[in-house]
Design a protein around this motif. Structure first.
Motif, short mmCIF file in Angstrom:
data_model
loop_
_atom_site.label_atom_id
_atom_site.label_comp_id
_atom_site.label_asym_id
_atom_site.label_seq_id
_atom_site.Cartn_x
_atom_site.Cartn_y
_atom_site.Cartn_z
N GLU A 511 0.82 -1.20 0.00
CA GLU A 511 0.00 0.00 0.00
C GLU A 511 0.86 1.26 0.00
N GLU A 512 1.94 1.26 0.77
CA GLU A 512 2.82 2.43 0.80
C GLU A 512 3.51 2.62 -0.55
N ALA A 513 3.93 1.52 -1.16
CA ALA A 513 4.55 1.62 -2.49
C ALA A 513 3.55 2.12 -3.53
N GLY A 514 2.32 1.60 -3.48
CA GLY A 514 1.29 2.01 -4.43
C GLY A 514 0.96 3.48 -4.32
N ALA A 515 0.92 3.99 -3.10
CA ALA A 515 0.64 5.42 -2.89
C ALA A 515 1.80 6.27 -3.41
N ARG A 516 3.02 5.82 -3.18
CA ARG A 516 4.20 6.53 -3.68
C ARG A 516 4.18 6.58 -5.21
N ILE A 517 3.77 5.49 -5.82
CA ILE A 517 3.71 5.44 -7.28
C ILE A 517 2.67 6.41 -7.82
N LEU A 518 1.51 6.52 -7.17
CA LEU A 518 0.49 7.46 -7.64
C LEU A 518 1.00 8.89 -7.59
N ASP A 519 1.70 9.26 -6.53
CA ASP A 519 2.28 10.60 -6.46
C ASP A 519 3.24 10.84 -7.62
N TYR A 520 4.02 9.82 -7.94
CA TYR A 520 4.97 9.91 -9.05
C TYR A 520 4.23 10.07 -10.38
N VAL A 521 3.15 9.32 -10.56
CA VAL A 521 2.35 9.41 -11.79
C VAL A 521 1.81 10.82 -11.97
N ILE A 522 1.33 11.43 -10.90
CA ILE A 522 0.78 12.79 -10.98
C ILE A 522 1.85 13.77 -11.42
N ALA A 523 3.07 13.60 -10.88
CA ALA A 523 4.17 14.48 -11.26
C ALA A 523 4.56 14.27 -12.72
N VAL A 524 4.57 13.02 -13.17
CA VAL A 524 4.87 12.72 -14.57
C VAL A 524 3.79 13.30 -15.49
N ALA A 525 2.54 13.12 -15.11
CA ALA A 525 1.42 13.63 -15.91
C ALA A 525 1.46 15.15 -16.03
N SER A 526 2.03 15.80 -15.04
CA SER A 526 2.12 17.26 -15.04
C SER A 526 3.34 17.78 -15.78
N GLY A 527 4.19 16.88 -16.25
CA GLY A 527 5.41 17.31 -16.93
C GLY A 527 6.52 17.71 -16.00
N GLU A 528 6.37 17.41 -14.70
CA GLU A 528 7.39 17.78 -13.71
C GLU A 528 8.56 16.81 -13.71
N ILE A 529 8.30 15.56 -14.11
CA ILE A 529 9.33 14.53 -14.16
C ILE A 529 9.39 13.97 -15.57
N GLU A 530 10.59 13.90 -16.13
CA GLU A 530 10.80 13.27 -17.43
C GLU A 530 11.31 11.85 -17.17
N VAL A 531 10.54 10.85 -17.54
CA VAL A 531 10.91 9.47 -17.25
C VAL A 531 12.07 9.03 -18.14
N CYS A 532 12.74 7.95 -17.73
CA CYS A 532 13.95 7.50 -18.43
C CYS A 532 13.69 7.19 -19.90
N ALA A 533 12.57 6.54 -20.20
CA ALA A 533 12.28 6.17 -21.59
C ALA A 533 12.16 7.41 -22.47
N VAL A 534 11.61 8.50 -21.94
CA VAL A 534 11.50 9.74 -22.69
C VAL A 534 12.88 10.38 -22.85
N LYS A 535 13.67 10.37 -21.78
CA LYS A 535 15.03 10.94 -21.85
C LYS A 535 15.85 10.29 -22.95
N HIS A 536 15.68 8.97 -23.10
CA HIS A 536 16.47 8.23 -24.08
C HIS A 536 15.84 8.21 -25.46
N GLY A 537 14.65 8.83 -25.61
CA GLY A 537 13.98 8.81 -26.91
C GLY A 537 13.59 7.40 -27.31
#
Length: 550
Positions: A511-537
Motif C-alpha cells: 500500500e505504501e509503495a502504491g501510494a508513492r507510485i500514484l504521487d509519481y504518476v501525478i508528477a509525470v502527468a504534469s510534466g514535472e518529471i521526465e521518465v527514463c524512456a523519454v530521456k532516451h527517446g
C-alpha cells in the motif's frame, strides 16, 4: 533481520525464496519449520508438502502446474518436475463488491495537462507524422531528418565523442587490441536544444511495416490503431502520408477517427503521393503543413485537470519471480487508488491472464462483459494452438531463469497489476476505452505490441514493471519503468524510474509503495518529471498482427 522466504497465499503449497538458499538449510516461516532439500535461488520456489506425480501445485491461491514426478517437501520446483496447468473458467455470478482504498490524500489534487476539445486531457503535447503504408517509410525518414534538428527536438548523442576518439586513434595507427584497451570518455550532457515551439513536446514519426499485403483485417486494424493515436489526448494533430493504392485506405482511417471522436477537430493533413506526383512536391507540402500544424499546437498550454482524467496502462516485461509479489501488486494498489478517484485503468496482455480468468470474469460488472472476456480468451488460445503454440509457451527463457517456470505462475503474478476493482468493460484490440474504472484490453503479452495497443486505446501514462530490465517506451506517452528488485534498480538505473524492491526487503508495504507510485504518476502527468524512456527517446511502436504474437 531480513525475511528470507515468503508464502504468498494461505492456500499455497510452495514458498518463495527471497534470498539464495542452500540445500540442507532449515528455515522457519509462521512457526512452521522447513528443511530445504535442493539449492533454491532467490525468486524460485520450494514445496511445503510431498506430492505424487500428477498432483497440483498451488501459488497465489490458484493452480499453476502439476508435478511430473513424485516430489518431497523441500524440493525446488523446476521446468523438469513441473508442467503448466490452469483451472478452467465459466461465466459465473457477479462478484463486484470491493473495498475501496482511502483516497482522501488525493481527493483535491490536480495535475497540469493539455485540455482537448473532446474533454480528454493529455499528459504531453505531440505532433504525429504517420505513414499509411510501409512504402512511405523512407519519406518519413526524410521528414524526420529534416525537421527534428531544425525544430530543436533532436537529442544529443552522448557517445559521439567516444566514437570520434577511437576513430582518431585508428587513423594514428592503433591496432585492434589497442582500440579495445583504449581509455576513452563518454561525454555526458543533459542540455536540451531550444525548441522553436516550446509548448510542443516533440514531433513523432510512427513508422511501421503494415498497411498492405497480408490480410485485409490487418490493414483495417492498423487504421483503428493509428486513429487511436491521432485522437489521443497527447496528440495535437497529425501529418499522414499515403501512397494511394494500399489496403489501408485513407477512407478507413477517417472512419475510424470518426468512430472515436465524431466531432474531431484537430489539424489533420493527408497527402497522397500518387495524386500529388513527385516526391519533392509531396515532401514540400508535408513540411509546410506540419510547421503550420505545429504553430497551432503551440497555442495549447498545460492547465489544471482532475486526477480522474488520468488513464493508466498496466504493463510488465522482463518479469521475474519477484514481479508478482512487489512491483505488480504495488501498481495494482495504484490502480485501485486511481479507480476510486474516478480515473481509468487498462489491464491487457491476455496470454498472461491464463489461470486467473475466473476471478476476472467474476469481477465483470455484467454477464455480457464476462462472456466477451471468455470468448476473447478462448479464441486467442485456440488460434495460438492452431499455429503450433499455446499460452503454456508464453514464459521467455529470462522469465524461466528467474523463477517464472509456467505461464500460470507468470499470469497469476501479472494479474496483480489490475488490483481488486470491478471490470467495467472488456475491449478487443484496438478499441478505445470509454468508461472510467478497470478495463480489460485484448493484446499479446509482447511488451511493445501491448504498450503500443494500450496507448492506442487511450492510456496517457503507462506503468511498466520489470524484474530483468527492459528499455521499452512509447512515442507519445511516458512509460514509467518500475523494478521488482533493488539489484536491478541499482544495476540499470539509467532505464528504471522507481524501485519496488523495497517491498521485498520489508522497507515498505504494498500500500505504501502504491501510494508513492500514484504521487509519481501525478508528477509525470504534469510534466514535472521526465521518465527514463523519454530521456532516451525510446519511441517503440509495433502494431499487433492478430494471431502472430503471444
Amino acid at each position: 533481520m531480513r525475511q528470507r522466504i515468503l508464502k504468498v497465499h494461505p492456500n499455497d503449497n510452495v514458498i518463495v525464496a527471497l534470498t539464495d538458499i542452500k540445500a540442507g538449510e532449515q528455515l522457519t516461516y509462521q512457526n512452521e519449520n522447513y528443511t530445504v532439500l535442493d539449492d533454491v535461488k532467490a525468486k524460485h520456489k520450494f514445496l511445503t508438502t510431498d506430492l505424487k506425480a500428477g498432483e497440483e501445485v498451488i501459488m497465489y491461491g490458484v493452480l499453476v502446474g502439476k508435478a511430473q514426478s513424485d516430489l518431497k517437501r523441500g524440493n525446488v520446483i523446476t521446468t523438469s518436475n513441473l508442467k503448466h496447468a490452469a483451472l478452467g473458467f465459466e461465466t459465473g455470478e457477479r462478484k463486484t463488491d470491493w473495498l475501496k482504498p482511502d483516497v482522501s490524500a488525493w481527493q483535491n489534487r490536480t495535475f497540469m495537462g493539455f485540455h482537448r476539445e473532446d474533454g480528454s486531457v493529455g499528459t504531453a503535447n505531440y505532433w504525429l507524422v504517420i505513414p499509411m503504408v510501409f512504402c512511405e517509410n523512407r519519406n518519413i525518414d526524410v521528414l524526420q531528418e529534416t525537421l527534428t534538428g531544425s525544430l530543436g527536438y533532436k537529442r544529443k548523442n552522448n557517445y559521439q565523442s567516444q566514437a570520434e576518439q577511437l576513430i582518431a586513434l585508428y587513423k594514428n595507427g592503433a591496432k585492434t587490441d589497442e582500440l579495445l584497451q583504449a581509455e576513452v570518455f563518454v561525454e555526458e550532457t543533459h542540455q536540451k536544444a531550444e525548441r522553436v515551439f516550446p509548448n510542443v513536446d516533440g514531433i513523432k514519426f510512427l513508422k511501421h511495416e503494415g498497411g498492405c499485403g497480408g490480410i485485409r483485417q490487418d490493414s483495417e486494424t492498423l487504421c483503428g490503431l493509428l486513429a487511436g493515436y491521432i485522437t489521443h489526448p497527447n496528440c495535437a494533430g497529425a501529418t499522414v502520408l499515403s501512397l494511394g493504392c494500399q489496403n489501408a485506405q485513407v477512407s478507413i482511417l477517417q472512419a475510424e477517427i470518426a468512430k472515436r471522436d465524431p466531432n474531431f477537430s484537430k489539424p489533420l493533413y493527408i497527402l497522397e503521393q500518387q495524386k500529388i506526383g513527385t516526391e519533392a512536391d509531396m515532401l514540400s507540402w508535408a513540411i509546410k503543413q506540419t510547421l503550420a500544424g505545429l504553430a497551432k499546437a503551440n497555442e495549447c498550454t498545460r492547465q489544471p485537470a482532475p486526477i480522474s482524467k488520468i488513464t493508466i496502462g498496466l504493463e510488465c516485461g522482463g518479469s521475474d519471480g519477484f514481479s508478482g509479489i512487489s512491483a505488480n501488486p504495488a501498481i495494482g494498489y495504484t490502480s485501485d487508488l486511481l479507480v476510486a478517484l474516478g480515473g481509468t485503468v487498462i489491464l491487457a496482455e491476455f496470454p498472461e491472464l491464463c489461470g486467473v480468468e475466473q476471478n476476472l470474469s467474476d469481477r465483470c460488472t455484467t454477464v455480457e462483459q464476462a462472456e466477451r472476456f471468455s470468448n476473447l480468451m478462448r479464441t486467442y488460445e485456440k488460434r495460438a494452438e492452431e499455429a503450433g503454440s499455446g499460452f503454456d509457451m508464453n514464459p521467455s527463457p529470462g522469465n524461466i531463469k528467474d523463477g517464472l517456470i509456467t505461464d500460470a505462475i507468470k499470469s497469476a503474478g501479472a494479474a496483480k497489476k489490475g488490483g481488486t476493482s470491478p471490470v467495467v468493460e472488456v475491449l478487443d484490440y484496438p478499441e478505445k476505452v470509454t468508461k472510467p474504472g478497470l478495463n480489460l484490453l485484448c493484446t499479446p503479452g509482447n511488451d511493445v505490441e501491448s504498450t503500443t495497443a494500450e496507448v492506442g486505446s487511450g492510456a496517457n501514462v503507462v506503468l511498466f514493471t520489470t524484474g530483468l530490465g527492459t528499455p521499452t517506451g512509447n512515442p507519445i506517452v511516458p512509460v514509467v519503468k518500475l523494478s521488482s528488485n533493488t539489484t536491478l534498480y541499482n544495476r540499470m538505473s539509467d532505464i528504471i524510474d522507481i524501485n519496488t524492491g523495497t517491498v521485498i526487503e520489508g522497507e515498505e508495504t504494498i500500500e505504501e509503495a502504491g501510494a508513492r507510485i500514484l504521487d509519481y504518476v501525478i508528477a509525470v502527468a504534469s510534466g514535472e518529471i521526465e521518465v527514463c524512456a523519454v530521456k532516451h527517446g525510446q519511441d517503440d511502436f509495433i502494431p499487433w498482427k492478430r494471431g502472430v504474437s503471444l
